[in-house]
Design an enzyme around this catalytic site. Structure first.
Site, PDB file in Angstrom:
ATOM      1  N   ASN A 158       0.826  -1.210   0.000  1.00  0.00           N
ATOM      2  CA  ASN A 158       0.000   0.000   0.000  1.00  0.00           C
ATOM      3  C   ASN A 158       0.857   1.256   0.000  1.00  0.00           C
ATOM      4  O   ASN A 158       0.396   2.324  -0.413  1.00  0.00           O
ATOM      5  CB  ASN A 158      -0.949  -0.008   1.193  1.00  0.00           C
ATOM      6  CG  ASN A 158      -0.255   0.028   2.539  1.00  0.00           C
ATOM      7  OD1 ASN A 158      -0.138   1.065   3.177  1.00  0.00           O
ATOM      8  ND2 ASN A 158       0.229  -1.122   3.008  1.00  0.00           N
ATOM      9  N   HIS A 159       2.132   1.140   0.393  1.00  0.00           N
ATOM     10  CA  HIS A 159       3.003   2.317   0.463  1.00  0.00           C
ATOM     11  C   HIS A 159       3.434   2.812  -0.917  1.00  0.00           C
ATOM     12  O   HIS A 159       3.989   3.907  -1.021  1.00  0.00           O
ATOM     13  CB  HIS A 159       4.192   2.021   1.370  1.00  0.00           C
ATOM     14  CG  HIS A 159       3.772   1.720   2.768  1.00  0.00           C
ATOM     15  ND1 HIS A 159       3.138   2.653   3.563  1.00  0.00           N
ATOM     16  CD2 HIS A 159       3.833   0.573   3.503  1.00  0.00           C
ATOM     17  CE1 HIS A 159       2.845   2.097   4.729  1.00  0.00           C
ATOM     18  NE2 HIS A 159       3.250   0.845   4.715  1.00  0.00           N
TER      19      HIS A 159
ATOM     20  N   ARG B 112      -5.745   1.356  13.047  1.00  0.00           N
ATOM     21  CA  ARG B 112      -5.633   1.390  11.587  1.00  0.00           C
ATOM     22  C   ARG B 112      -5.651  -0.010  10.998  1.00  0.00           C
ATOM     23  O   ARG B 112      -6.243  -0.253   9.937  1.00  0.00           O
ATOM     24  CB  ARG B 112      -4.341   2.108  11.177  1.00  0.00           C
ATOM     25  CG  ARG B 112      -4.102   2.122   9.659  1.00  0.00           C
ATOM     26  CD  ARG B 112      -2.823   2.879   9.301  1.00  0.00           C
ATOM     27  NE  ARG B 112      -2.581   2.875   7.866  1.00  0.00           N
ATOM     28  CZ  ARG B 112      -1.909   1.936   7.205  1.00  0.00           C
ATOM     29  NH1 ARG B 112      -1.383   0.905   7.887  1.00  0.00           N
ATOM     30  NH2 ARG B 112      -1.744   1.999   5.903  1.00  0.00           N
TER      31      ARG B 112
ATOM     32  N   TYR C  51      10.900   3.182   0.641  1.00  0.00           N
ATOM     33  CA  TYR C  51      10.278   1.851   0.576  1.00  0.00           C
ATOM     34  C   TYR C  51       9.111   1.854  -0.409  1.00  0.00           C
ATOM     35  O   TYR C  51       8.973   0.960  -1.256  1.00  0.00           O
ATOM     36  CB  TYR C  51       9.819   1.457   1.973  1.00  0.00           C
ATOM     37  CG  TYR C  51       9.068   0.149   2.070  1.00  0.00           C
ATOM     38  CD1 TYR C  51       9.743  -1.060   2.061  1.00  0.00           C
ATOM     39  CD2 TYR C  51       7.676   0.130   2.214  1.00  0.00           C
ATOM     40  CE1 TYR C  51       9.051  -2.267   2.176  1.00  0.00           C
ATOM     41  CE2 TYR C  51       6.985  -1.059   2.329  1.00  0.00           C
ATOM     42  CZ  TYR C  51       7.675  -2.257   2.303  1.00  0.00           C
ATOM     43  OH  TYR C  51       6.987  -3.439   2.415  1.00  0.00           O
TER      44      TYR C  51
END
Length: 280
Positions: free
Chosen positions: A112-113, A177, A139
């Site tokens: 997701n990053h 989260r 990353y």
């Protein structure tokens, strides 16, 4: 797909360990590769000790394999040299080794990053097509590059490459989260199994989370591959909310796809200083 073993790089890591435990139960033979010796191997599991960025070693390991699952890489943010070698170079090497060895299918552990600075939608779930590359860290940049390399090898060489934008792959969620982003161990195995079995996926990018009640991301594309998640973070919700409170929608941790990775403590200077201190 041929009947050879699945080559897993980064096999000693957290996700690799989960897959080594679960994929054989789905009928897959495994060939595991890491820079360290595995503490234990499963019956019938082959093991190679090598750097996943070593092309010759990777071509040798990929020869006779039915697919490659690329997990090798430093976990989380690091300095650029660490990220570039452990994520970008290993991904290029995995794809090139697969091509040279005649392996058609590669599964890449994206994140997701890769789109971390993307805001969460005000309502509904976020599709992959609505989450363009907006990396939150080096990353994240590596995961963007991973997806781009996968696209190149599909378009130029006709391979099948599935990029899994993994959320929070842990035994259980530990933050509020993660009630939205959790990928359970069981669903990790189911997701990779689906990515390995999907007929002729071409190039696919899919979210990697469980069937979470509080999910932010649309799993339609992953389900289209055959992924059938069975777990949900909701049983952990009461305890986590009691400990940490309800999520604030204005807090960047809950307002952006990348969560904590978008905060200032992962600025390059901060990471450089922290890793320098750890190396002393």
């Amino acid at each position: 797909m041929s009947g050879g073993p699945v080559l897993i790089t980064g096999a000693a890591g957290g996700v690799g360990t989960v897959l080594r435990g679960g994929l054989p139960e789905k009928g897959w033979a495994l060939r595991s590769l890491d820079v360290v010796e595995l503490q234990e191997t499963r019956p019938g599991e082959e093991h190679r000790v090598a750097d996943a960025a070593d092309l010759a070693a990777m071509v040798d390991a990929a020869t006779g394999a039915s697919a490659v699952v690329q997990l090798a890489g430093h976990r989380g943010e690091a300095t650029w040299p660490v990220i570039a070698h452990s994520h970008i170079e290993t991904t290029r090497t995995a794809l090139e080794a697969a091509r040279r060895a005649g392996v058609q299918r590669v599964v890449l552990a994206s994140s997701n990053h890769a789109t971390g600075f993307t805001p969460r939608p005000a309502g509904g779930l976020l599709r992959e097509a609505d989450a363009p590359h907006r990396p939150d860290t080096y990353y994240g940049v590596a995961k963007v590059t991973m997806e781009a390399l996968g696209s190149l090898y599909v378009d130029r060489y006709g391979m099948d490459v599935v990029c899994l934008r993994i959320g929070s792959a842990f035994p259980e969620p530990t933050t509020v989260r993660q009630l939205a982003t959790w990928l359970s161990p069981g669903d990790t195995v189911r997701l990779v199994d689906a990515a390995l079995r999907a007929p002729s996926p071409g190039y696919a990018v899919v979210w990697g989370i469980s069937a979470n009640t509080r999910a932010w991301w649309d799993l339609s594309a992953a389900r289209a591959l055959g992924y059938d998640p069975q777990d949900d973070a909701e049983p952990y919700a009461e305890a986590l909310i009691e400990a940490y409170g309800e999520p604030d929608p204005d807090d960047p941790v809950h307002a952006r796809v990348g969560g904590e990775y978008t905060l200032p403590d992962l600025d390059a200077d901060e990471v450089e200083a922290r890793m320098g201190e750890e190396g002393r």
